[in-house]
Design an enzyme around this catalytic site. Structure first.
Site, PDB file in Angstrom:
ATOM      1  N   GLU A  59       0.875  -1.187  -0.053  1.00  0.00           N
ATOM      2  CA  GLU A  59      -0.022  -0.029  -0.147  1.00  0.00           C
ATOM      3  C   GLU A  59       0.806   1.161  -0.211  1.00  0.00           C
ATOM      4  OE1 GLU A  59      -2.761  -0.466   3.437  1.00  0.00           O
ATOM      5  OE2 GLU A  59      -3.580  -2.487   2.456  1.00  0.00           O
ATOM      6  N   GLU A  63      -6.316 -10.532  -1.291  1.00  0.00           N
ATOM      7  CA  GLU A  63      -7.016 -10.492   0.207  1.00  0.00           C
ATOM      8  C   GLU A  63      -8.538 -10.442  -0.108  1.00  0.00           C
ATOM      9  OE1 GLU A  63      -5.383  -7.304   2.326  1.00  0.00           O
ATOM     10  OE2 GLU A  63      -3.582  -7.464   1.917  1.00  0.00           O
TER      11      GLU A  63
END
Ligand code: G3I
Length: 363
Positions: free
Chosen positions: A151, A256
Site C-alpha cells: 500500500e 485479500e
C-alpha cells in the site's frame, strides 16, 4: 463433534463431494486464505478443518507484520509466525509472508526517534535491512513469497506520504526489494495494494514494476488485494488491471479477496439521525435476505470465473479470512456490523457459489 457437523453441513444431506476448492482449481492457481492468531494457535478446529480441506495456500493476517515481529528495536517475537509457518509446512501449503514494509501496524520506533522526529535516511536504511534480513532470513526456503511493500501508492498514482516516503523518497521501495532478495534469493517478491483497479494507481504500479525490473531487481507479482463490495468495482475495471499488470511482465495475485454485502459509507449519504444511519448501514444483523444472498453469490461466481479466465496470469487467489464471523469487514469501515464477505458462513458452511464451483467441476 461440531467439526464433523461442519463437514457434513458443508455438503448438507448430499453425499460429501470428494472434490474441494483446491482440487477443482488445482490446474488454475493456488487457492488460499488468511489465518488469524486463533487459527494459527489451533484454537478454531472447525476453521482449521476447512483450511486443510479446501485451501493449499496461506498468508498471515497479522502475526508477520512489523509491530508483531519487532515491537521494539532488536526485540523479535517469532512464536506466532513460527506456528504459522509450521502449520503451512505440516499441510504442504504455499506460504506467503505478509508484510515486510507497511505504513500501518508499524511500531513507532521504526521511523521516528524518542521525540517523534523522523530518523535519518541512513538509520532507516539500516533498520529496514535489519528487519527484512532477520525476518526473511529466518524463513529462508520455507516462505514461498513475501509482500515486500504494502500500500505505497495512492488511487491517483501519487506516492503515499508515509514515513518511509518522507525519509527516503521513492527509494524505499527498491531498497526493500533488494534487501528481501539478498535475504532469500529463491523467494518470490510481491508489491501488494488495494483499489488496484483505479486507473491512476494501475498506471503508477505498472511504472513501479518496470522501474524495479530496469534496475535488475526481482519482482515476481503484484498483489491485487481484492477488497470489493456488492456494487463495485465492475468486472471490466478489475479485468483491465489484471491485463495491465500482466503486460508489465509480472504475475498477478488476488491476495485479500472478500466482498462486503453491506452498504458502503462511501456511497451513502450521511444521515443526520445516527440510529437510522446505523440501522441503514447494518441492515442484515439477522442474516442476508435471499435476494441479497443471490446477488452476492452471483457476483462472487462472476469474479471467480474472471480469475479462472485469466489463470495464465493469476497464480494465487487468497481470501482474507476463513468464515464470515472472523472477517475484518465486521469492524471496518464501521465497527460492530454483521457482514457476509467470505467463502464460508458463520456456521462453517460453504456459500452456494463455492458449492457451485465444485459441482461445475464434476459436471
Ligand atoms: O492484537 C491486539 C489485541 O492484543 C488487542 O486486545 C486488540 C484490541 O485492541 O487489538 C489487537 O490488534 C488488532 C489486530 O488486527 C489483531 O487482531 C488491531 O487492533 C486491529 O487494528 C488489527 O486489524 C487488522 C488490520 O489489517 C490493521 O490495519 C486486521 O485484523 C487485518 O485483517 C487487516 O489486514 C489488512 C492487511 O494487512 C493489508 N490490507 C488491508 C487489510 C485490511 O485492513
Amino acid at each position: 463433534m461440531l467439526c464433523c457437523i461442519a463437514l457434513l453441513g458443508a455438503c448438507g444431506t448430499r453425499k460429501a463431494s470428494e472434490d474441494t476448492l483446491k482440487s477443482v482449481l488445482a490446474d488454475k492457481f493456488y487457492i488460499g486464505t488468511a489465518l488469524n492468531s486463533w487459527q494459527v494457535a489451533g484454537r478454531d478446529s472447525n476453521a482449521t478443518a476447512i483450511v486443510t480441506r479446501h485451501f493449499n495456500a496461506i498468508v498471515a493476517e497479522n502475526c508477520m507484520k512489523s509491530e508483531s515481529l519487532q515491537p521494539r528495536e532488536g526485540e523479535f517475537r517469532f512464536r506466532q509466525a513460527d506456528e504459522f509457518v509450521a502449520f503451512g509446512e505440516r499441510h504442504g501449503m504455499h506460504i506467503t509472508g505478509h508484510c515486510l514494509i507497511w505504513h500501518s501496524q508499524l511500531p513507532r520506533w521504526f521511523c521516528t526517534d524518542e521525540q517523534g522526529n523522523n530518523i535519518s535516511p541512513e538509520l532507516l536504511r539500516q533498520r529496514m535491512k535489519a528487519h527484512i534480513s532477520t525476518v526473511v532470513g529466518r524463513y529462508k526456503g520455507r516462505v514461498k513469497g513475501w509482500d515486500v511493500v504494502n500500500e505505497a501508492i495512492m488511487e491517483d498514482g501519487s506516492y503515499r506520504k508515509s514515513k518511509f516516503y518522507e525519509i527516503l523518497g521513492e527509494e524505499f521501495i527498491p531498497l526493500a526489494f533488494q534487501y528481501a532478495h539478498e535475504a532469500d534469493p529463491e523467494a518470490e517478491l510481491y508489491y501488494n495494494d488495494y483499489n488496484m483497479y483505479y486507473p491512476g494507481k494501475r498506471k503508477a504500479v505498472c511504472q513501479l514494476v518496470r522501474q524495479l525490473k530496469e534496475r535488475g531487481l526481482r519482482i515476481d507479482a503484484v498483489g491485487m488485494q481484492g477488497h470489493i463490495d456488492i456494487h463495485h468495482p465492475s468486472l471490466e475495471e478489475f479485468e483491465a488491471s489484471i491485463e495491465a499488470y500482466a503486460d508489465a511482465g509480472v504475475k498477478v495475485m488476488i491476495t485479500e479477496f472478500d466482498m462486503s454485502a453491506l452498504p458502503s459509507p462511501w456511497q451513502s449519504a450521511n444521515l443526520s439521525d445516527t440510529l437510522s444511519y446505523e440501522q441503514r448501514m447494518n441492515p442484515y444483523v439477522d442474516g442476508l435476505p435471499d435476494s441479497i444472498s443471490a446477488q452476492w453469490n452471483a457476483r462472487m461466481m462472476a469474479y471467480m470465473q474472471l480469475f479462472i479466465r485469466h489463470a495464465d496470469d493469476i497464480t494465487r487467489v487468497t481470501t482474507w479470512g476463513v468464515t464470515d464471523g472472523s472477517s475484518w469487514k465486521n469492524g471496518f469501515p464501521i465497527r460492530g456490523r454483521t457482514d457476509y464477505p467470505l467463502f464460508f458462513d458463520r456456521q462453517y458452511r460453504p456459500k452456494p457459489f463455492v458449492e457451485e464451483l465444485i459441482r461445475n467441476k464434476e459436471s
